[in-house]
Design an enzyme around this catalytic site. Structure first.
Site, PDB file in Angstrom:
ATOM      1  CG  HIS A 390      -1.803   1.137   1.590  1.00  0.00           C
ATOM      2  ND1 HIS A 390      -3.098   1.115   1.049  1.00  0.00           N
ATOM      3  CD2 HIS A 390      -1.619   2.141   1.772  1.00  0.00           C
ATOM      4  CE1 HIS A 390      -3.597   2.144   1.282  1.00  0.00           C
ATOM      5  NE2 HIS A 390      -2.661   3.300   1.777  1.00  0.00           N
ATOM      6  CD  GLU A 391       1.558   3.771   3.692  1.00  0.00           C
ATOM      7  OE1 GLU A 391       1.757   4.851   3.091  1.00  0.00           O
ATOM      8  OE2 GLU A 391       0.374   3.422   4.305  1.00  0.00           O
ATOM      9  CG  HIS A 394       0.393   6.194  -0.703  1.00  0.00           C
ATOM     10  ND1 HIS A 394      -0.677   6.839  -1.423  1.00  0.00           N
ATOM     11  CD2 HIS A 394      -0.113   5.533   0.392  1.00  0.00           C
ATOM     12  CE1 HIS A 394      -1.772   6.516  -0.490  1.00  0.00           C
ATOM     13  NE2 HIS A 394      -1.580   5.747   0.524  1.00  0.00           N
ATOM     14  CG  HIS A 397       0.446   8.325  -7.246  1.00  0.00           C
ATOM     15  ND1 HIS A 397      -0.770   8.345  -6.939  1.00  0.00           N
ATOM     16  CD2 HIS A 397       0.509   9.094  -8.531  1.00  0.00           C
ATOM     17  CE1 HIS A 397      -1.454   9.202  -7.599  1.00  0.00           C
ATOM     18  NE2 HIS A 397      -0.686   9.542  -8.559  1.00  0.00           N
TER      19      HIS A 397
END
Length: 599
Positions: A390-391, A394, A397
Site C-alpha cells: 500500500h505505502e 503511494h 505514485h
C-alpha cells in the site's frame, strides 16, 4: 520483536532506518537551510504590486515562489520525518516548530499574492497564460482562478496566514497524548508479558486467544476512557475550526470547503454513503458468518479481526515481503518494480517500531528527496506485507509524479493517492491467491482480503458518515460534547455492525481515537480509492498495453488534472456510483466464497 520490549530509537539498526540525506545530510545542514529560507522570506514583499504589470513580472514571482516552495517542502519533510522517529524526542519537535513558524511567516508575507493575481484583468491574464515563461505555472494559475469567490482582501488574508501556525495544535496535542503520554501497559501471553501500544493493539486483536483479545481491548479502551473528556474536547475543537474556516471564506459548509480543491461534488460523497448503506445486508451477513465460524455465542467488538483460519502461521521477513510485493506488481513492468525494490531495500523505509515512534504507516514523498515510508513492520503479520504494498503504491505514485511535472503541479490529490495504494494491495492479493496450494491457504487469503475490503470500503464510509454528522451538528449550533460524540458514533456502530454485534460500553470511544478525523473529510477517499482500484485492477489484468499505459498516464499526471478527470483517463468514472456498487458486490462474492470454503 513482538515478543520483547519495544526498543529505543537509539537501539535501531541503521540499515532498518530511513536515510534522510536526500533531503539534508544532517540537522546542522537543515538549520543552515532554514536560515536561508528565512532570508528568502524577506524578499517576498519586493514583488508586491508588480504581478499584473506583465507576464515577465508574474513569471519572476512564480519562479521565486517555486524555489521558496521547494526549499520549504524539503525543510518541512525532514522535520516531520525526524519527529516521527520519536515523538518524545525534543529535537524533531523543535525542528517542526521552527519550520511551522517560518512557514506561517512566509504565508503572512505572501498573503497579498493571491488577491493581487486574481485582481489581474481577465483579458490580461489570458495573454499572460499563453506566455512561454508561464507554461509551468499555467495549470496552477488556472486552478487558483477557481478560488476567486473565496479569496479575501489582502489584509484579511494576512490575518488568516498569521493564525495558521496554531491550526495544527489540536492534531499535534492528540498525537502526543495518544502516542507518547498514554501508557497502555502490558498483556500477559503464553510467551510472557508483551507491551500494548497503538501499533501492537492490532496484533492483539488478531490473536487466536479470545481472552488475550478481550484483555487487550479492555486495557486499550480503559486508557481512552480515562481521558475521554480531553479527547472529546480536542475533536470538538477541530470540527469547530473546520466550520469557522469554511464560514470565513464563504463556503456553504465545511464539507464543501474540503471538497472544493479537488473539484469533487458533494454528490460523490453522498453517493458513497448511499451506495454502501444500501449494501449493509452483505456486511451483516459477513458478521453472522464470522460468529458461526468462530463458534461464538456472542460476537463482540474484539472478535471482528480474529482470523477465521488458525492453522496457518506465516512469518515474512522484510526482504521476503519486498520480494512478494515486487513479484505481485510485475504486471506494471520492469521500471516500476526495479525502482520500488531498490528503494525498499536501500533505506526509503523506516522499518520497525521503536519507543515514541509515530504509530501506523505512511508514505511521505516530495518533489525532491526520496519518497520515504514509515512502517512499524511485524514479520508475524501478513497485514503488514499488504501495508508495505500500500505505502509502496503511494511512494511510486510520487516518484512518477515528481518526475513528470513542474513543482506547482506535481502534487496529486489524496483522492487519487488512495487509488495507487489500494491498487497495489489488490494485485498482491491476487498474486498470493494464485500461489495458494490448498483450501486452508485459500480460506486464509479470502478471509484476509474480505477483512481488508471491509476496513477500506465499509469502515471508512462509516468514518465519513461520522464526519458528515459531526460537522453538520456544529454548523447547526449543536455543542459537540463528549457524550454526544459517543452517542452519534454508537449509532453508526449499531448501523454498520448490525444485530449480531454486542458492543462494549467503551466501544464508542473508537470515534475519539482516529487520527484522520483531525484532517476532516479525508477518509472517504479510502473508500472511493479502493472502488477505483478494484475497477482498474480488473481493467489492467484483463487488458493489454493500452490499459497499462492508461494507468501510467494516471500515475504521471500529478496535479495536472482534477482527480475525477485523472481517473476517467485511466478508465474509471468516479462521478458515477457504479464503481462503489461494484466494489460492494466484490465484497459480496468474497463472502460467498468464504461460506463455501467454511462448509
Amino acid at each position: 520483536m513482538s515478543k520483547q520490549d519495544i526498543p529505543l530509537r537509539s537501539e535501531a539498526a541503521t540499515a532498518d532506518t530511513w536515510d534522510l540525506s536526500s533531503l539534508f545530510t544532517d540537522d546542522k545542514t537543515w538549520n543552515a537551510a532554514l536560515a536561508e529560507y528565512e532570508k528568502k522570506i524577506e524578499k517576498i514583499v519586493s514583488f508586491k504590486g508588480t504581478l499584473g504589470k506583465s507576464a515577465e513580472h508574474l513569471a519572476d514571482y512564480m519562479d521565486f515562489s517555486r524555489d521558496l516552495g521547494i526549499l520549504g517542502e524539503r525543510l518541512g519533510s525532514y522535520a516531520f520525518l525526524r519527529q516521527s522517529e520519536d515523538e518524545g524526542n525534543t529535537t524533531g519537535r523543535e525542528m517542526t516548530g521552527k519550520i511551522t513558524m517560518a512557514g506561517a511567516k512566509a504565508s503572512a508575507a505572501s498573503s497579498w499574492d493571491n488577491p493581487e493575481i486574481l485582481a489581474i484583468p481577465e483579458k490580461d491574464m489570458d495573454n499572460f497564460l499563453d506566455h512561454k515563461r508561464i507554461a509551468d505555472y499555467k495549470i496552477s494559475l488556472q486552478k487558483l482562478i477557481r478560488y476567486k469567490p473565496y479569496i479575501l482582501s489582502d489584509k484579511e488574508e494576512r490575518i488568516l496566514a498569521l493564525q495558521s501556525e496554531g491550526e495544527g495544535s489540536l492534531n499535534d496535542t492528540f498525537s502526543v497524548l495518544t502516542n507518547v503520554d498514554f501508557n497502555f501497559g502490558v498483556i500477559d501471553t503464553p510467551d510472557g508479558a508483551r507491551p500494548l501500544s497503538q501499533s501492537t493493539f492490532s496484533v492483539f486483536m488478531e490473536d487466536n486467544d479470545r481472552n488475550i483479545r478481550q484483555n487487550a481491548y479492555k486495557k486499550f479502551y480503559d486508557c481512552f476512557e480515562a481521558h475521554k473528556t480531553t479527547l472529546g474536547s480536542l475533536y470538538s475543537g477541530s470540527v469547530k475550526q473546520d466550520v469557522i474556516n469554511a464560514r470565513i471564506r464563504g463556503h456553504s459548509s465545511a464539507r464543501a470547503a474540503a471538497l472544493f480543491p479537488d473539484n469533487v461534488s458533494e454528490q460523490v460523497y453522498d453517493n458513497l454513503i448511499s451506495s454502501v448503506s444500501g449494501k449493509l445486508d452483505i456486511l451483516h451477513r459477513y458478521y453472522s458468518l464470522r460468529k458461526r465460524a468462530l463458534k461464538l455465542n456472542e460476537l463482540r467488538h474484539y472478535d471482528v479481526y480474529a482470523p477465521l483460519v488458525t492453522s496457518i502461521k506465516r512469518t515474512t521477513s522484510w526482504n521476503e515481503a519486498v520480494d512478494l510485493v515486487c513479484s505481485a506488481l510485475s504486471p506494471l513492468g520492469d521500471e516500476y518494480v526495479s525502482v520500488l525494490r531498490a528503494g525498499l531495500l536501500n533505506r526509503w523505509a523506516d522499518r520497525y517500531e521503536n519507543k515514541g515512534k509515530h504509530s501506523g504507516a505512511y508514505s511521505a514523498g516530495g518533489f525532491t528527496g526520496e519518497p520515504y515510508i514509515l512502517m512499524n513492520y511485524k514479520d508475524d503479520s501478513i497485514r503488514d506485507v499488504f501495508t508495505l504494498a500500500h505505502e509502496g503504491g503511494h511512494s511510486m505514485h510520487t516518484w512518477y509524479s515528481a518526475r513528470n511535472n513542474p513543482f506547482f503541479q506535481y502534487n496529486y490529490t489524496i483522492f487519487e493517492a488512495e487509488v495507487a495504494s489500494t491498487f497495489n494491495e489488490e494485485l498482491l492479493f491476487r498474486h498470493l491467491l494464485k500461489q495458494a496450494e490448498d483450501k486452508e491457504k485459500r480460506l486464509y487469503l479470502v478471509n484476509k482480503h474480505a477483512d481488508d475490503l471491509l476496513a477500506t470500503l465499509y469502515r471508512q464510509t462509516m468514518f465519513a458518515e461520522f464526519e458528515k454528522i459531526t460537522h453538520e451538528l456544529e454548523e447547526n449550533g449543536v455543542p459537540l460534547t463528549t457524550d454526544l460524540l459517543r452517542a452519534e458514533y454508537r449509532k453508526l456502530l449499531e448501523k454498520y455492525f448490525g444485530p449480531q454485534m454486542i458492543l462494549e460500553d467503551t466501544s464508542d470511544l473508537e470515534g475519539l481515537r482516529i487520527p484522520h478525523f483531525y484532517r476532516a473529510f479525508y477518509v472517504y477517499k479510502y473508500a472511493t480509492g479502493v472502488s477505483a482500484a478494484l475497477a482498474l485492477a480488473n481493467r489492467i489484468l484483463d487488458g493489454g498495453e493500452k490499459e497499462r499505459n492508461d494507468y501510467f498516464t494516471f500515475l504521471k499526471s500529478g496535479g495536472s488534472r482534477f482527480p475525477i478527470d485523472s481517473l476517467y483517463a485511466a478508465g474509471v468514472d468516479m462521478s458515477s456510483p457504479e464503481p462503489v456498487n461494484a466494489a460492494c458486490e466484490t465484497f459480496g462474492r468474497l463472502v460467498d466464497e468464504l461460506e463455501e470454503l467454511l462448509k
